[in-house]
Design a protein around this motif. Sequence first.
Motif, short mmCIF file in Angstrom:
data_model
loop_
_atom_site.label_atom_id
_atom_site.label_comp_id
_atom_site.label_asym_id
_atom_site.label_seq_id
_atom_site.Cartn_x
_atom_site.Cartn_y
_atom_site.Cartn_z
N ALA A 106 35.49 62.14 -5.86
CA ALA A 106 36.04 61.10 -6.72
C ALA A 106 35.42 59.77 -6.36
O ALA A 106 34.88 59.59 -5.26
CB ALA A 106 37.56 61.02 -6.61
N GLU A 107 35.49 58.85 -7.31
CA GLU A 107 35.13 57.45 -7.06
C GLU A 107 36.43 56.65 -7.10
O GLU A 107 37.03 56.47 -8.16
CB GLU A 107 34.16 56.95 -8.12
N TYR A 108 36.87 56.20 -5.94
CA TYR A 108 38.19 55.57 -5.81
C TYR A 108 38.10 54.06 -5.92
O TYR A 108 37.37 53.41 -5.16
CB TYR A 108 38.81 55.93 -4.46
N MET A 109 38.88 53.51 -6.85
CA MET A 109 39.03 52.07 -6.90
C MET A 109 39.90 51.64 -5.71
O MET A 109 40.94 52.25 -5.42
CB MET A 109 39.72 51.66 -8.21
N LEU A 110 39.46 50.58 -5.03
CA LEU A 110 40.22 50.09 -3.88
C LEU A 110 41.40 49.26 -4.37
O LEU A 110 41.36 48.03 -4.42
CB LEU A 110 39.29 49.27 -2.97
N ASP A 111 42.47 49.95 -4.72
CA ASP A 111 43.66 49.30 -5.24
C ASP A 111 44.91 49.89 -4.57
O ASP A 111 44.80 50.69 -3.62
CB ASP A 111 43.74 49.46 -6.76
N GLU A 112 46.06 49.54 -5.05
CA GLU A 112 47.32 50.01 -4.45
C GLU A 112 47.46 51.53 -4.58
O GLU A 112 47.97 52.20 -3.67
CB GLU A 112 48.51 49.31 -5.11
N HIS A 113 47.00 52.06 -5.70
CA HIS A 113 47.08 53.51 -5.90
C HIS A 113 46.26 54.24 -4.85
O HIS A 113 46.70 55.25 -4.29
CB HIS A 113 46.60 53.87 -7.30
N PHE A 114 45.07 53.72 -4.58
CA PHE A 114 44.23 54.33 -3.56
C PHE A 114 44.91 54.27 -2.19
O PHE A 114 44.91 55.25 -1.43
CB PHE A 114 42.87 53.65 -3.47
N SER A 115 45.50 53.13 -1.87
CA SER A 115 46.18 52.99 -0.57
C SER A 115 47.30 54.02 -0.43
O SER A 115 47.51 54.59 0.65
CB SER A 115 46.75 51.58 -0.42
N LYS A 116 47.99 54.29 -1.55
CA LYS A 116 49.05 55.31 -1.54
C LYS A 116 48.46 56.69 -1.28
O LYS A 116 48.98 57.45 -0.46
CB LYS A 116 49.79 55.28 -2.87
N LEU A 117 47.37 57.02 -1.98
CA LEU A 117 46.72 58.32 -1.77
C LEU A 117 46.21 58.46 -0.34
O LEU A 117 46.33 59.52 0.28
CB LEU A 117 45.55 58.48 -2.76
N LEU A 118 45.66 57.39 0.18
CA LEU A 118 45.15 57.41 1.54
C LEU A 118 46.28 57.69 2.52
O LEU A 118 46.13 58.49 3.47
CB LEU A 118 44.46 56.08 1.86
N GLY A 119 47.42 57.06 2.30
CA GLY A 119 48.57 57.27 3.17
C GLY A 119 49.09 58.70 3.11
O GLY A 119 49.64 59.21 4.10
N GLN A 120 48.86 59.36 1.97
CA GLN A 120 49.31 60.74 1.79
C GLN A 120 48.23 61.75 2.18
O GLN A 120 48.43 62.96 2.03
CB GLN A 120 49.71 60.96 0.33
N ASP A 121 47.09 61.26 2.64
CA ASP A 121 45.94 62.12 2.94
C ASP A 121 45.53 62.96 1.74
O ASP A 121 45.10 64.12 1.87
CB ASP A 121 46.22 63.04 4.14
N ASP A 122 45.63 62.37 0.56
CA ASP A 122 45.27 63.05 -0.69
C ASP A 122 43.96 62.47 -1.20
O ASP A 122 43.89 61.76 -2.20
CB ASP A 122 46.38 62.85 -1.72
N ILE A 123 42.88 62.77 -0.49
CA ILE A 123 41.57 62.20 -0.76
C ILE A 123 40.55 63.32 -0.92
O ILE A 123 40.49 64.25 -0.11
CB ILE A 123 41.12 61.26 0.39
N LEU A 124 39.74 63.22 -1.95
CA LEU A 124 38.65 64.17 -2.17
C LEU A 124 37.36 63.57 -1.60
O LEU A 124 36.89 62.53 -2.08
CB LEU A 124 38.46 64.46 -3.66
#
Length: 266
Positions: A115-133
């Motif tokens: 994925a290409e992740y925008m560095l925004d609040e949604h990304f920070s949430k995904l990062l905190g959940q270890d939900d990263i591709l």
Amino acid sequence: MSVFINLLNFGITNNDVFMGIFNKKIDVKELFPEGFVDIHSHLLPGIDDGAKSIENSVELIEKMFKRGIQNFRTTPHVLGSVWENSSLTIKEKEKELKTALIEKGHHDIQIHAAAEYMLDEHFSKLLGQDDILVLKEKYILVEMSYFNPPFNLDDILFQIQIKGYTPILAHPERYSFYHNTDQYAKLIEAGCLFQLNLLSLIAEQYGKQVTKTAYDLLKKGMYTFVGTDVHHKNHVRLINAIANKKNKKMLMPLFENNMKTFSFDS
């Protein structure tokens, strides 16, 4: 001497003649080394501003294959409320595309969806959940708004690395707020790797200033990786314009980095 004097009458300099020779066009298939891996594209069907359907996805990949690219780590947008793609949705589309390619007889094309992740609040949430591709292993592709960087950019980059990932910043040359500043060096010092968009090397796509910045960063050795960022047929067509000896020589270290880091062989 008389030849160059006559050329000057038309506004053409000796340097133009020299650069014309140095920039000799080559077949686009000669540009990419065998085994090249494209790490930035929008080829999954119907989930962002890239391919619109599975037929469109296959068509784009077939056109890229004819240009010498057959390994893709494709990267649909994950962008707040605009492109709310989940890891599950992306992987489902990956499976759909792989099946379609096999049905068309393309057994030698490799696809991996990240994925290409925008560095925004949604990304920070995904990062905190270890939900990263990831693109592969620890590497993730990230981007910023074209209007301004996140106010907490340093903290986001720190959190990415605390989680064990390495951020690759997509197309830094396109962030006009960094042009003619020392911010690029600071981003690299903060742990960012840079990915060049191939089409940034021609002014027709993003404009002269982006092209100038791309070449400046390239000459300074600030890029680590390269990607096409293909969204549609016109992008694929424009790849042809990049194919010359000068670009091949300058891009070869990046091509080799892509292959070494993102190969499908390991």
